[in-house]
Design a protein around this motif. Structure first.
Motif, short mmCIF file in Angstrom:
data_model
loop_
_atom_site.label_atom_id
_atom_site.label_comp_id
_atom_site.label_asym_id
_atom_site.label_seq_id
_atom_site.Cartn_x
_atom_site.Cartn_y
_atom_site.Cartn_z
N ARG A 84 -7.31 -12.52 4.13
CA ARG A 84 -8.57 -12.95 3.17
C ARG A 84 -9.38 -13.99 3.36
O ARG A 84 -8.83 -15.08 4.68
N ASN A 132 -0.84 -7.33 -4.16
CA ASN A 132 -1.08 -7.93 -3.25
C ASN A 132 -0.66 -9.63 -4.27
O ASN A 132 -0.60 -9.81 -5.28
N TYR A 180 -1.65 -9.23 -7.98
CA TYR A 180 -2.90 -7.90 -8.74
C TYR A 180 -2.41 -6.73 -8.30
O TYR A 180 -1.60 -6.58 -7.57
N VAL A 221 1.54 -1.67 0.38
CA VAL A 221 0.21 -0.07 -0.28
C VAL A 221 0.82 1.40 0.24
O VAL A 221 1.38 1.31 0.24
N TYR A 232 -16.16 -16.54 1.79
CA TYR A 232 -17.49 -16.28 2.40
C TYR A 232 -18.34 -16.60 1.27
O TYR A 232 -18.17 -16.40 -0.35
N ILE A 260 -20.29 -13.46 -0.05
CA ILE A 260 -19.59 -12.26 -0.50
C ILE A 260 -18.43 -13.24 -1.28
O ILE A 260 -17.76 -11.73 -1.67
N GLY A 261 -17.95 -13.75 -0.85
CA GLY A 261 -16.91 -14.49 -2.51
C GLY A 261 -15.61 -14.17 -1.05
O GLY A 261 -15.73 -14.50 0.58
N PHE A 262 -15.09 -12.94 -1.69
CA PHE A 262 -13.48 -12.98 -0.47
C PHE A 262 -13.98 -11.38 0.25
O PHE A 262 -14.22 -10.61 -0.69
N SER A 263 -12.86 -11.49 0.76
CA SER A 263 -12.83 -10.29 1.75
C SER A 263 -11.34 -10.40 1.93
O SER A 263 -10.70 -11.10 3.46
N ASP A 264 -10.51 -9.00 2.13
CA ASP A 264 -9.01 -8.63 2.30
C ASP A 264 -8.98 -7.94 3.00
O ASP A 264 -9.21 -6.79 3.04
N TYR A 265 -8.62 -7.91 4.60
CA TYR A 265 -7.72 -6.60 5.40
C TYR A 265 -6.49 -7.06 5.46
O TYR A 265 -5.79 -8.05 5.63
N PHE A 266 -5.84 -6.14 6.14
CA PHE A 266 -4.45 -5.62 6.15
C PHE A 266 -4.80 -5.87 7.72
O PHE A 266 -4.33 -4.39 8.09
N ASP A 267 -3.63 -6.45 8.78
CA ASP A 267 -3.44 -6.77 10.48
C ASP A 267 -2.82 -5.83 10.81
O ASP A 267 -2.66 -5.72 11.26
N TRP A 290 -3.96 1.18 -2.48
CA TRP A 290 -3.93 -0.34 -2.28
C TRP A 290 -2.82 0.00 -4.02
O TRP A 290 -3.06 -0.51 -4.76
#
Lengths: 126, 109
Positions: free
Chosen positions: A101, A50, A59, A37, A104, A107-114, A47
């Motif tokens: 990642r 990744n 991507y 990022v 679900y 909703i398919g997939f969901s990413d967050y950055f921890d 972003w």
């Protein structure tokens, strides 16, 4: 303790190249998606790219496609960003982050950055 | 690509509740996540999957979702909460799905 440490930022002339590195520790690097990022001076977060755990899915944001390449070395717990044909608008602090990642049904997939590194500054200027 | 819209600034007095919104069509079918960024520091995840709080994040931080809008609420705001806050989401139907909102500067008066 999860730690990420970027390096490689520098001042470079337009058209030049740089390779950023990010060293990970305190977690199983080879099991984690990873993300880059960036943040231009005084601006918001953007972003950039990744990569999946194996280095096979990659991507990129449109503005860097064909110029930047994300890669990783799981044996060294390291993430890289090769930046070519740099432009003034690439000037930013570049952060690496661990990408969590989830998949679900609804909703398919969901990413967050921890976890994030402290960032490394790239300046593109003549 | 998806777009997430945040107000540029929110101001609140100490002890009050601050609410920061993030709007976007993708939020009807995707989770939102929130990051806090203080000057000169890296972002910190404060809420994930709309309303989950990571370990170490104070209970005064909470998140909610309704339709195309998600909200970060900070109750009992303290001076140390003054920062920029960014929402982020994933739109798996987008060309590059990972997008941040423009950020909201929270000022504690």
């Amino acid at each position: 303790e999860v730690q990420l440490m970027e390096s490689g930022g520098d001042m470079v002339q337009p058209g030049g190249s740089l390779r950023l590195s990010c060293a990970g520790s305190g977690f199983t690097f080879s099991s984690s998606w990873m993300t880059w990022v960036r943040q231009a001076p005084g601006k918001g977060l953007e972003w950039v790219a990744n990569i999946d755990q194996h280095g096979t899915e990659k991507y990129y944001v449109d503005s860097v496609k064909g110029r930047f390449t994300i890669s990783r070395d799981n044996a060294q717990s390291s993430l890289f960003l090769q930046m070519n044909s740099l432009r003034a608008e690439d000037t930013a602090v570049y952060y690496c982050a661990r990408d969590i990642r989830g998949y679900y049904d609804s909703i398919g997939f969901s990413d967050y950055f921890d976890y994030w590194g402290q960032g490394t500054l790239v300046t593109v200027s003549s | 690509s998806s777009e997430l819209t945040q107000p540029p600034s929110v101001s609140v007095s100490p002890g009050q509740t601050a609410r920061i919104t993030c709007s976007g069509d993708a939020l009807t079918k995707q989770y939102a996540h929130w990051y806090q960024q203080k000057p000169g520091q890296a972002p910190v995840l404060v809420i994930y999957e709309d309303s989950e709080r990571p370990p170490g994040i104070p209970e005064r931080f909470s998140g909610s979702s309704a339709g195309t809008t998600v909200t970060l609420a900070i109750s009992g705001v303290q001076a140390e909460d003054e920062a920029d806050y960014y929402c982020q989401s994933t739109d798996s139907s987008g060309t590059y799905p990972w997008v941040f909102g423009g950020g909201t500067k929270l000022t504690v008066l």
